[in-house]
Design a protein around this motif. Sequence first.
Motif, mmCIF file in Angstrom:
data_model
loop_
_atom_site.group_PDB
_atom_site.id
_atom_site.type_symbol
_atom_site.label_atom_id
_atom_site.label_comp_id
_atom_site.label_asym_id
_atom_site.label_seq_id
_atom_site.Cartn_x
_atom_site.Cartn_y
_atom_site.Cartn_z
ATOM 1 N N VAL A 44 0.879 -1.172 0.000
ATOM 2 C CA VAL A 44 0.000 0.000 0.000
ATOM 3 C C VAL A 44 0.914 1.219 0.000
ATOM 4 O O VAL A 44 1.892 1.270 0.745
ATOM 5 N N SER B 188 -2.061 5.673 -1.978
ATOM 6 C CA SER B 188 -3.104 4.678 -2.266
ATOM 7 C C SER B 188 -4.504 5.173 -1.960
ATOM 8 O O SER B 188 -5.453 4.907 -2.698
ATOM 9 N N SER B 189 -4.657 5.911 -0.881
ATOM 10 C CA SER B 189 -5.995 6.395 -0.509
ATOM 11 C C SER B 189 -6.521 7.427 -1.513
ATOM 12 O O SER B 189 -7.732 7.636 -1.602
ATOM 13 N N ASP B 190 -5.637 8.045 -2.279
ATOM 14 C CA ASP B 190 -6.082 9.000 -3.300
ATOM 15 C C ASP B 190 -6.896 8.313 -4.389
ATOM 16 O O ASP B 190 -7.669 8.948 -5.089
ATOM 17 N N GLY C 264 -8.731 5.330 -3.776
ATOM 18 C CA GLY C 264 -9.589 4.326 -3.166
ATOM 19 C C GLY C 264 -8.859 3.083 -2.713
ATOM 20 O O GLY C 264 -9.320 1.966 -2.910
ATOM 21 N N ARG C 265 -7.705 3.260 -2.140
ATOM 22 C CA ARG C 265 -6.895 2.180 -1.567
ATOM 23 C C ARG C 265 -6.261 1.282 -2.623
ATOM 24 O O ARG C 265 -6.326 0.053 -2.554
ATOM 25 N N ASP D 290 -3.574 -0.888 -4.373
ATOM 26 C CA ASP D 290 -2.374 -1.607 -3.954
ATOM 27 C C ASP D 290 -1.882 -2.480 -5.099
ATOM 28 O O ASP D 290 -2.659 -2.926 -5.932
ATOM 29 N N TRP E 142 -3.901 15.502 -6.556
ATOM 30 C CA TRP E 142 -4.916 14.897 -5.696
ATOM 31 C C TRP E 142 -5.241 15.783 -4.496
ATOM 32 O O TRP E 142 -6.391 15.864 -4.075
ATOM 33 N N ARG F 171 -8.943 17.289 -3.699
ATOM 34 C CA ARG F 171 -9.624 17.162 -2.401
ATOM 35 C C ARG F 171 -10.069 18.524 -1.891
ATOM 36 O O ARG F 171 -11.194 18.682 -1.413
#
Length: 157
Positions: free
Chosen positions: A42, A46-48, A50-51, A53, A138, A142
């Motif tokens: 990860v 990755s959270s940018d 939606g996770r 991996d 990103w 946000r």
Amino acid sequence: MPGAALGTPPLSHTRPPQTAGLLVPFAPLRRLPAGQRVCGPVFAGSSDLGRADADFIAGGLLIDCKATTRPHKIGRAEVQQLAGYLLLDYDDTYRIDQVGFYLSRQGALIAWTVPEFLTALGSREPLPQLRGELSDHWRQTRVTRVAGASSSAHSRR
């Protein structure tokens, strides 16, 4: 070569070593210390997405596994996915210096150094700059999304 016009890097094939007639594609990678073998890494970014991996990173080699009967059909989407994983490691946690596809049905690893890969994709900027630009994009997305939601909620009052 199919896909080359789509901005996909030329493929360089590496056949895995053979032991007693069996393919052992990851033998050199298995000898790496455990800390250099990561399954399902990860990334900082990755959270940018939606996770997001990847499949594996071993000794600086980012590997995306493909189980296709037609490896010549690997194209733009797959290459962009690999590039995305590379760029999402914003803080260079994994020290990725190579990227590649492992073709499980063919027992072949196709790999590039990061500079070869980025150059083949048409990039002129170094990896840290590309990562910074993606991270900034990103972050700005946000901020814009939050500001839009806030003003929308305020105007409904």
